[in-house]
Design a protein around this motif. Sequence first.
Motif, short mmCIF file in Angstrom:
data_model
loop_
_atom_site.label_atom_id
_atom_site.label_comp_id
_atom_site.label_asym_id
_atom_site.label_seq_id
_atom_site.Cartn_x
_atom_site.Cartn_y
_atom_site.Cartn_z
N LEU A 230 3.33 32.57 -44.43
CA LEU A 230 2.24 32.63 -43.47
C LEU A 230 1.80 31.22 -43.09
O LEU A 230 1.80 30.31 -43.92
CB LEU A 230 1.05 33.39 -44.04
N ALA A 231 1.42 31.07 -41.82
CA ALA A 231 0.97 29.78 -41.30
C ALA A 231 -0.55 29.76 -41.19
O ALA A 231 -1.17 30.77 -40.84
CB ALA A 231 1.60 29.51 -39.94
N GLY B 256 3.33 38.10 -39.19
CA GLY B 256 4.10 38.46 -38.02
C GLY B 256 3.65 37.78 -36.75
O GLY B 256 4.39 37.74 -35.77
N TYR B 257 2.43 37.26 -36.71
CA TYR B 257 1.87 36.66 -35.50
C TYR B 257 2.02 35.14 -35.53
O TYR B 257 2.10 34.53 -36.60
CB TYR B 257 0.38 37.00 -35.38
N GLY B 258 1.99 34.53 -34.35
CA GLY B 258 2.00 33.08 -34.26
C GLY B 258 3.16 32.46 -35.01
O GLY B 258 4.32 32.82 -34.80
N ASP B 259 2.86 31.54 -35.92
CA ASP B 259 3.89 30.87 -36.70
C ASP B 259 4.15 31.52 -38.05
O ASP B 259 4.95 31.01 -38.85
CB ASP B 259 3.49 29.40 -36.93
N ALA C 125 2.34 37.89 -29.33
CA ALA C 125 1.70 38.94 -30.13
C ALA C 125 2.36 40.30 -29.90
O ALA C 125 2.51 41.09 -30.83
CB ALA C 125 0.21 39.01 -29.80
N LEU C 126 2.76 40.57 -28.68
CA LEU C 126 3.43 41.84 -28.38
C LEU C 126 4.77 41.93 -29.10
O LEU C 126 5.14 43.00 -29.61
CB LEU C 126 3.64 41.98 -26.87
N ALA C 127 5.49 40.84 -29.17
CA ALA C 127 6.74 40.82 -29.93
C ALA C 127 6.48 41.06 -31.40
O ALA C 127 7.23 41.79 -32.08
CB ALA C 127 7.47 39.50 -29.72
N ALA C 128 5.39 40.48 -31.91
CA ALA C 128 5.02 40.69 -33.32
C ALA C 128 4.70 42.15 -33.57
O ALA C 128 5.15 42.74 -34.56
CB ALA C 128 3.83 39.81 -33.69
#
Length: 265
Positions: free
Chosen positions: A11-12, A55-58, A179-182
């Motif tokens: 997680l980032a 799953g989001y961002g980095d 975010a949609l891809a996540a």
Amino acid sequence: MSMIELNGTTLAYDDLGEGSVVVLLHAGIADRRMWRGQVTALAQHHRVLALDLRGYGDSNLPENPFAHFDDVVGLLDALAIERAALVGCSFGGAVAIDATLAHPDRVTALALFGSAVSGHEWSDEANDLWESLIGDVDDEDFDAAAEADVRFWVVGPGREPADVEPALLEFAREMDRRALAAEAALGNVEVYELDRPAIGRLEEIKVPVLVGAGAADVPDICRLADEIAARVPGAVRLPDVPDAGHLLPLERPAVVNEALLAFLP
């Protein structure tokens, strides 16, 4: 940016400042960058952790079952932090509430902006608003879906896109595409939820709570802010912020910063 491994996933997060700890939890249409107007201001007085939810961002996509609210406490554990205030927007607010109910001894305060609540069901009015403003969208077309999300949530049903700064809209679209891809990938992973959703448990929250929303947000969100404030003992309801939509901290950082600095322990 810092990275940490929790339950098999990296997680980032950003980690700035010193003092009592504040964790910033982003909206489901965004990532930790939505707090760019808060991090520096809050870090003058607090240690600020801005987390990209799994799953989001980095942050990496998960392989193992997990709960977002457990990840919040997992981050505190990994950094040897006993307790923290949680600040959440939209989905991040729902995660903050769930973390408070699941781990009440780890949270000192809650600040919620345009917050969702686990177990809350959208009204027919909200669904009708989507249909009238947006209509059908191909969920696999992330560009079209991001455009729709930004029109509905960031602009809001009572404003036109021309009413909002173009650079803010483009930044929101870029965050939402990621975010949609996540969310699409997270659909293939088991995500644990509270045994009983938070919408039926708001009276159990015993920490100080601050609740706010943008006046241009979807009416359901403003009514939900009213409900949180009415049902959480001692909660403080801020006046709705004029000319602000769902990403209130991003759109009106000065108003949010002033409220947070006065509220946070």
